[in-house]
Design a protein around this motif. Structure first.
Motif, PDB file in Angstrom:
ATOM      1  N   PHE A  27      50.429 131.547  26.621  1.00 32.89           N
ATOM      2  CA  PHE A  27      49.382 130.564  26.340  1.00 32.89           C
ATOM      3  C   PHE A  27      48.527 131.001  25.165  1.00 32.89           C
ATOM      4  CE2 PHE A  27      45.601 127.923  27.220  1.00 32.89           C
ATOM      5  CZ  PHE A  27      46.226 126.696  27.344  1.00 32.89           C
ATOM      6  N   SER A  28      48.357 132.309  25.009  1.00 41.26           N
ATOM      7  CA  SER A  28      47.605 132.836  23.881  1.00 41.26           C
ATOM      8  C   SER A  28      48.244 132.452  22.556  1.00 41.26           C
ATOM      9  CB  SER A  28      47.506 134.366  23.997  1.00 41.26           C
ATOM     10  OG  SER A  28      47.018 134.938  22.808  1.00 41.26           O
ATOM     11  N   LYS A  29      49.564 132.409  22.518  1.00 43.66           N
ATOM     12  CA  LYS A  29      50.278 132.208  21.260  1.00 43.66           C
ATOM     13  C   LYS A  29      51.059 130.898  21.189  1.00 43.66           C
ATOM     14  CE  LYS A  29      50.833 137.112  20.118  1.00 43.66           C
ATOM     15  NZ  LYS A  29      50.523 137.077  18.691  1.00 43.66           N
ATOM     16  N   GLY A  30      51.084 130.148  22.292  1.00 46.30           N
ATOM     17  CA  GLY A  30      51.965 128.987  22.339  1.00 46.30           C
ATOM     18  C   GLY A  30      51.306 127.638  22.280  1.00 46.30           C
ATOM     19  N   GLN A  31      49.979 127.589  22.088  1.00 50.68           N
ATOM     20  CA  GLN A  31      49.314 126.295  22.072  1.00 50.68           C
ATOM     21  C   GLN A  31      49.730 125.476  20.843  1.00 50.68           C
ATOM     22  OE1 GLN A  31      45.054 126.338  23.037  1.00 50.68           O
ATOM     23  NE2 GLN A  31      45.287 128.448  23.771  1.00 50.68           N
ATOM     24  N   ASP A  32      49.532 124.181  20.929  1.00 52.95           N
ATOM     25  CA  ASP A  32      49.863 123.290  19.818  1.00 52.95           C
ATOM     26  C   ASP A  32      49.192 123.767  18.539  1.00 52.95           C
ATOM     27  OD1 ASP A  32      51.115 121.852  21.787  1.00 52.95           O
ATOM     28  OD2 ASP A  32      50.025 119.980  21.439  1.00 52.95           O
ATOM     29  N   SER A  33      49.946 123.780  17.467  1.00 52.28           N
ATOM     30  CA  SER A  33      49.539 124.159  16.099  1.00 52.28           C
ATOM     31  C   SER A  33      49.491 125.663  15.898  1.00 52.28           C
ATOM     32  CB  SER A  33      48.187 123.543  15.693  1.00 52.28           C
ATOM     33  OG  SER A  33      47.081 124.268  16.225  1.00 52.28           O
ATOM     34  N   TYR A  34      49.898 126.464  16.883  1.00 46.70           N
ATOM     35  CA  TYR A  34      49.803 127.919  16.771  1.00 46.70           C
ATOM     36  C   TYR A  34      51.016 128.551  16.089  1.00 46.70           C
ATOM     37  CZ  TYR A  34      45.558 128.382  19.667  1.00 46.70           C
ATOM     38  OH  TYR A  34      44.273 128.335  20.153  1.00 46.70           O
ATOM     39  N   ALA A  35      51.880 127.720  15.500  1.00 48.84           N
ATOM     40  CA  ALA A  35      53.022 128.258  14.746  1.00 48.84           C
ATOM     41  C   ALA A  35      53.177 127.525  13.420  1.00 48.84           C
ATOM     42  CB  ALA A  35      54.317 128.171  15.551  1.00 48.84           C
ATOM     43  N   PRO A  36      52.181 127.633  12.512  1.00 45.35           N
ATOM     44  CA  PRO A  36      52.411 127.114  11.161  1.00 45.35           C
ATOM     45  C   PRO A  36      53.688 127.732  10.580  1.00 45.35           C
ATOM     46  CG  PRO A  36      50.100 127.670  11.459  1.00 45.35           C
ATOM     47  CD  PRO A  36      50.826 128.201  12.668  1.00 45.35           C
ATOM     48  N   PHE A  37      54.530 126.882   9.975  1.00 45.29           N
ATOM     49  CA  PHE A  37      55.883 127.278   9.576  1.00 45.29           C
ATOM     50  C   PHE A  37      56.192 126.608   8.246  1.00 45.29           C
ATOM     51  CE2 PHE A  37      60.574 126.172  10.646  1.00 45.29           C
ATOM     52  CZ  PHE A  37      61.061 127.284   9.985  1.00 45.29           C
ATOM     53  N   GLY A  38      56.660 127.409   7.265  1.00 48.35           N
ATOM     54  CA  GLY A  38      57.008 126.849   5.965  1.00 48.35           C
ATOM     55  C   GLY A  38      56.531 127.766   4.838  1.00 48.35           C
ATOM     56  N   PRO A  39      56.323 127.254   3.651  1.00 46.81           N
ATOM     57  CA  PRO A  39      56.509 125.866   3.235  1.00 46.81           C
ATOM     58  C   PRO A  39      57.972 125.487   2.986  1.00 46.81           C
ATOM     59  CG  PRO A  39      55.825 127.195   1.371  1.00 46.81           C
ATOM     60  CD  PRO A  39      55.797 128.107   2.551  1.00 46.81           C
ATOM     61  N   ALA A  40      58.840 126.500   2.955  1.00 42.93           N
ATOM     62  CA  ALA A  40      60.243 126.273   2.647  1.00 42.93           C
ATOM     63  C   ALA A  40      61.086 127.255   3.439  1.00 42.93           C
ATOM     64  CB  ALA A  40      60.502 126.460   1.148  1.00 42.93           C
ATOM     65  N   VAL A  41      62.376 126.968   3.498  1.00 39.60           N
ATOM     66  CA  VAL A  41      63.363 127.949   3.948  1.00 39.60           C
ATOM     67  C   VAL A  41      64.181 128.336   2.722  1.00 39.60           C
ATOM     68  CG1 VAL A  41      65.402 128.380   5.367  1.00 39.60           C
ATOM     69  CG2 VAL A  41      63.482 127.092   6.317  1.00 39.60           C
ATOM     70  N   VAL A  42      64.157 129.612   2.400  1.00 38.67           N
ATOM     71  CA  VAL A  42      64.927 130.123   1.259  1.00 38.67           C
ATOM     72  C   VAL A  42      66.214 130.730   1.804  1.00 38.67           C
ATOM     73  CG1 VAL A  42      64.927 131.701  -0.699  1.00 38.67           C
ATOM     74  CG2 VAL A  42      62.802 130.565  -0.013  1.00 38.67           C
ATOM     75  N   THR A  43      67.347 130.266   1.315  1.00 33.75           N
ATOM     76  CA  THR A  43      68.621 130.731   1.854  1.00 33.75           C
ATOM     77  C   THR A  43      68.814 132.221   1.590  1.00 33.75           C
ATOM     78  OG1 THR A  43      69.720 129.950  -0.162  1.00 33.75           O
ATOM     79  CG2 THR A  43      69.753 128.483   1.756  1.00 33.75           C
ATOM     80  N   ALA A  44      69.580 132.839   2.478  1.00 36.41           N
ATOM     81  CA  ALA A  44      69.703 134.296   2.477  1.00 36.41           C
ATOM     82  C   ALA A  44      70.217 134.843   1.150  1.00 36.41           C
ATOM     83  CB  ALA A  44      70.630 134.727   3.617  1.00 36.41           C
ATOM     84  N   ASP A  45      71.050 134.091   0.446  1.00 31.42           N
ATOM     85  CA  ASP A  45      71.603 134.586  -0.808  1.00 31.42           C
ATOM     86  C   ASP A  45      70.554 134.707  -1.908  1.00 31.42           C
ATOM     87  OD1 ASP A  45      71.723 131.688  -0.520  1.00 31.42           O
ATOM     88  OD2 ASP A  45      72.636 131.643  -2.491  1.00 31.42           O
ATOM     89  N   ASP A  46      69.392 134.070  -1.720  1.00 29.31           N
ATOM     90  CA  ASP A  46      68.325 134.144  -2.721  1.00 29.31           C
ATOM     91  C   ASP A  46      67.255 135.176  -2.365  1.00 29.31           C
ATOM     92  OD1 ASP A  46      69.358 132.404  -4.558  1.00 29.31           O
ATOM     93  OD2 ASP A  46      68.180 130.666  -3.912  1.00 29.31           O
ATOM     94  N   ILE A  47      67.453 135.929  -1.307  1.00 28.62           N
ATOM     95  CA  ILE A  47      66.534 137.008  -0.924  1.00 28.62           C
ATOM     96  C   ILE A  47      67.336 138.312  -0.958  1.00 28.62           C
ATOM     97  CG2 ILE A  47      64.970 137.912   0.839  1.00 28.62           C
ATOM     98  CD1 ILE A  47      63.963 135.311  -0.196  1.00 28.62           C
ATOM     99  N   PRO A  48      67.319 139.030  -2.076  1.00 27.59           N
ATOM    100  CA  PRO A  48      68.185 140.207  -2.219  1.00 27.59           C
ATOM    101  C   PRO A  48      67.980 141.258  -1.130  1.00 27.59           C
ATOM    102  CG  PRO A  48      67.243 139.603  -4.347  1.00 27.59           C
ATOM    103  CD  PRO A  48      66.556 138.761  -3.311  1.00 27.59           C
ATOM    104  N   ASP A  49      66.714 141.512  -0.746  1.00 32.89           N
ATOM    105  CA  ASP A  49      66.446 142.513   0.281  1.00 32.89           C
ATOM    106  C   ASP A  49      65.250 142.073   1.108  1.00 32.89           C
ATOM    107  OD1 ASP A  49      66.088 144.674   1.909  1.00 32.89           O
ATOM    108  OD2 ASP A  49      65.789 146.133   0.315  1.00 32.89           O
ATOM    109  N   PRO A  50      65.484 141.430   2.257  1.00 37.08           N
ATOM    110  CA  PRO A  50      64.357 140.960   3.074  1.00 37.08           C
ATOM    111  C   PRO A  50      63.533 142.092   3.670  1.00 37.08           C
ATOM    112  CG  PRO A  50      66.419 140.660   4.241  1.00 37.08           C
ATOM    113  CD  PRO A  50      66.785 141.058   2.834  1.00 37.08           C
ATOM    114  N   MET A  51      64.039 143.315   3.588  1.00 38.09           N
ATOM    115  CA  MET A  51      63.286 144.465   4.085  1.00 38.09           C
ATOM    116  C   MET A  51      62.465 145.118   2.973  1.00 38.09           C
ATOM    117  SD  MET A  51      63.714 144.461   7.279  1.00 38.09           S
ATOM    118  CE  MET A  51      62.667 145.906   7.438  1.00 38.09           C
ATOM    119  N   ALA A  52      62.199 144.382   1.908  1.00 38.82           N
ATOM    120  CA  ALA A  52      61.367 144.918   0.816  1.00 38.82           C
ATOM    121  C   ALA A  52      60.515 143.818   0.207  1.00 38.82           C
ATOM    122  CB  ALA A  52      62.245 145.557  -0.250  1.00 38.82           C
ATOM    123  N   LEU A  53      59.901 142.993   1.067  1.00 35.34           N
ATOM    124  CA  LEU A  53      59.103 141.860   0.606  1.00 35.34           C
ATOM    125  C   LEU A  53      57.617 142.114   0.857  1.00 35.34           C
ATOM    126  CD1 LEU A  53      61.221 138.899   2.052  1.00 35.34           C
ATOM    127  CD2 LEU A  53      61.234 139.767  -0.300  1.00 35.34           C
TER     128      LEU A  53
END
Length: 300
Positions: free
Chosen positions: A190-216
Motif C-alpha cells: 500500500f505504501s508503494k502501490g497507490q494510484d499514480s505511484y508509478a510514473p513511467f516513461g517518457p520512452a522505452v529505449v530498445t536494448a540495442d541502443d543502450i550499450p551498457d545499462p550498468m553504466a548509466l
C-alpha cells in the motif's frame, strides 16, 4: 529505437506508437498503413509481437514518411509507454540507500543477501506530465525514488544470469513513489502501490541502443534542486542477477517491468526529512533515456 506512446489533437483519445528521433515523432501505425504492412497499434502488443515487429518498424523508418505520420515532439502529448502486466520493484539495491534506509526507515543495516522484491499494481502507472496524487488523509510522507526500468521482451522463467539479457526488450524510467507512513507491519504494497505511484516513461529505449545499462547516470530533482545523483554501476544486484532471481519462481512476461532500485538521496533520508507536497515538480533522469517529469497535486 526510442519508442513513445502519444496522442495528437486530431487523434482525440486514441493513443499511438511513435518512434522519436531528433525531436520528431514518427507515427509507426501511420507508416505501416501507408506501406500496407501489419503492425500492432499499442506498445504492449508491439513488445509481445517480438523481433518481427521491431524488424518491421525499422524498415518503415527507412522508408517513405508521409506528412501525416510526422509530428514535432512539442506537438504531441505523451502517456505512459504501456501498462505492464507486472511491475516488480527492487528495494535496497544501492549500498548507500541501504545505509540511509536503516537510519530513517528502520530497515536492516546489513546488506541484503538476495534481492528485496515487492510489487506495484498496473493501476499505479501514470505517464509523463501526469500528476502524482498527494492525499493528506493517507500520507504526510510522500517520497521519491528515481530508478532504471527494465522492460521484458521475451518470456523468462528460470533463466540464468548469462541468458538474462536475451529477455530484455528495452529500458525506461520509473519514479518509485512511496508513502513512507503507509508501510504496514513491514509490508510495502500500500505504501508503494497507490494510484499514480508509478510514473513511467517518457520512452522505452530498445536494448540495442543502450550499450551498457550498468553504466548509466541517474538523478532526480525536486523543484529544480538535485536530490539524487548516482550511476547504475553502484547497484548491489545487477540487472542479470535480478532477472535470474525473479524468474527462479515468477514468470516474467513480455511488457513486464522491473524497477531496479533507488540510489540514496530519498526524502526520508534527508536531515531533516523532506517529503513531496502539492505544487512540487519531480524530474527523474536516466542517461540515454531522458527525463520523466511529474507535478504533485492534491488528491482530495
Amino acid at each position: 529505437m526510442r519508442l513513445l506512446t502519444f496522442t495528437t489533437a486530431a487523434d482525440g483519445a486514441a493513443a499511438r506508437i511513435g518512434a522519436e528521433t531528433d525531436g520528431t515523432v514518427l507515427d509507426l501505425g501511420a507508416l505501416a498503413e501507408h506501406a500496407g504492412v501489419p503492425l500492432p497499434y499499442d506498445l504492449l502488443s508491439f513488445i509481445q509481437a517480438g523481433p518481427a515487429a521491431l524488424h518491421t518498424a525499422r524498415r518503415l523508418l527507412d522508408g517513405d514518411r508521409p506528412a501525416h505520420a510526422v509530428h514535432r515532439l512539442e506537438d504531441v502529448r505523451l502517456s505512459a509507454p504501456h501498462r505492464p502486466g507486472k511491475i516488480i520493484g527492487v528495494g535496497l539495491n544501492y549500498v548507500e540507500h541501504v545505509e540511509e534506509s536503516s537510519r530513517s526507515l528502520d530497515t536492516d543495516k546489513d546488506l541484503p543477501p538476495r534481492p528485496v522484491l515487492f510489487s506495484k499494481p498496473a493501476t499505479a502507472v501514470t505517464g509523463p506530465g501526469a500528476p502524482i496524487l498527494h492525499n493528506a488523509d493517507l500520507t504526510t510522507q510522500l517520497d521519491w525514488e528515481c530508478e532504471l526500468a527494465v522492460v521484458i521482451g521475451r518470456t523468462a522463467f528460470r533463466v540464468s544470469e548469462e541468458e538474462a539479457y536475451g529477455h530484455i526488450f528495452g529500458f525506461s524510467i520509473v519514479n518509485d513513489i512511496s508513502a513512507r507512513d503507509q508501510r504496514r507491519s513491514g509490508q510495502w504494497f500500500f505504501s508503494k502501490g497507490q494510484d499514480s505511484y508509478a510514473p513511467f516513461g517518457p520512452a522505452v529505449v530498445t536494448a540495442d541502443d543502450i550499450p551498457d545499462p550498468m553504466a548509466l547516470d541517474l538523478s532526480l530533482r525536486v523543484n529544480g534542486v538535485t536530490k539524487q545523483k548516482s550511476n547504475t554501476r553502484h547497484m548491489l544486484f545487477p540487472i542479470a542477477r535480478l532477472i535470474a532471481d525473479i524468474s527462479s519462481g515468477v514468470t516474467l512476461e513480455p511488457g513486464d517491468v522491473i524497477a531496479t532500485g533507488s540510489p540514496s538521496g530519498v526524502g526520508a533520508g534527508m536531515v531533516p526529512p523532506e517529503f513531496l507536497t502539492p505544487g512540487d515538480t519531480v524530474e527523474a533522469t536516466v542517461e540515454l533515456i531522458g527525463t520523466l517529469t511529474n507535478p504533485v497535486v492534491d488528491a482530495r
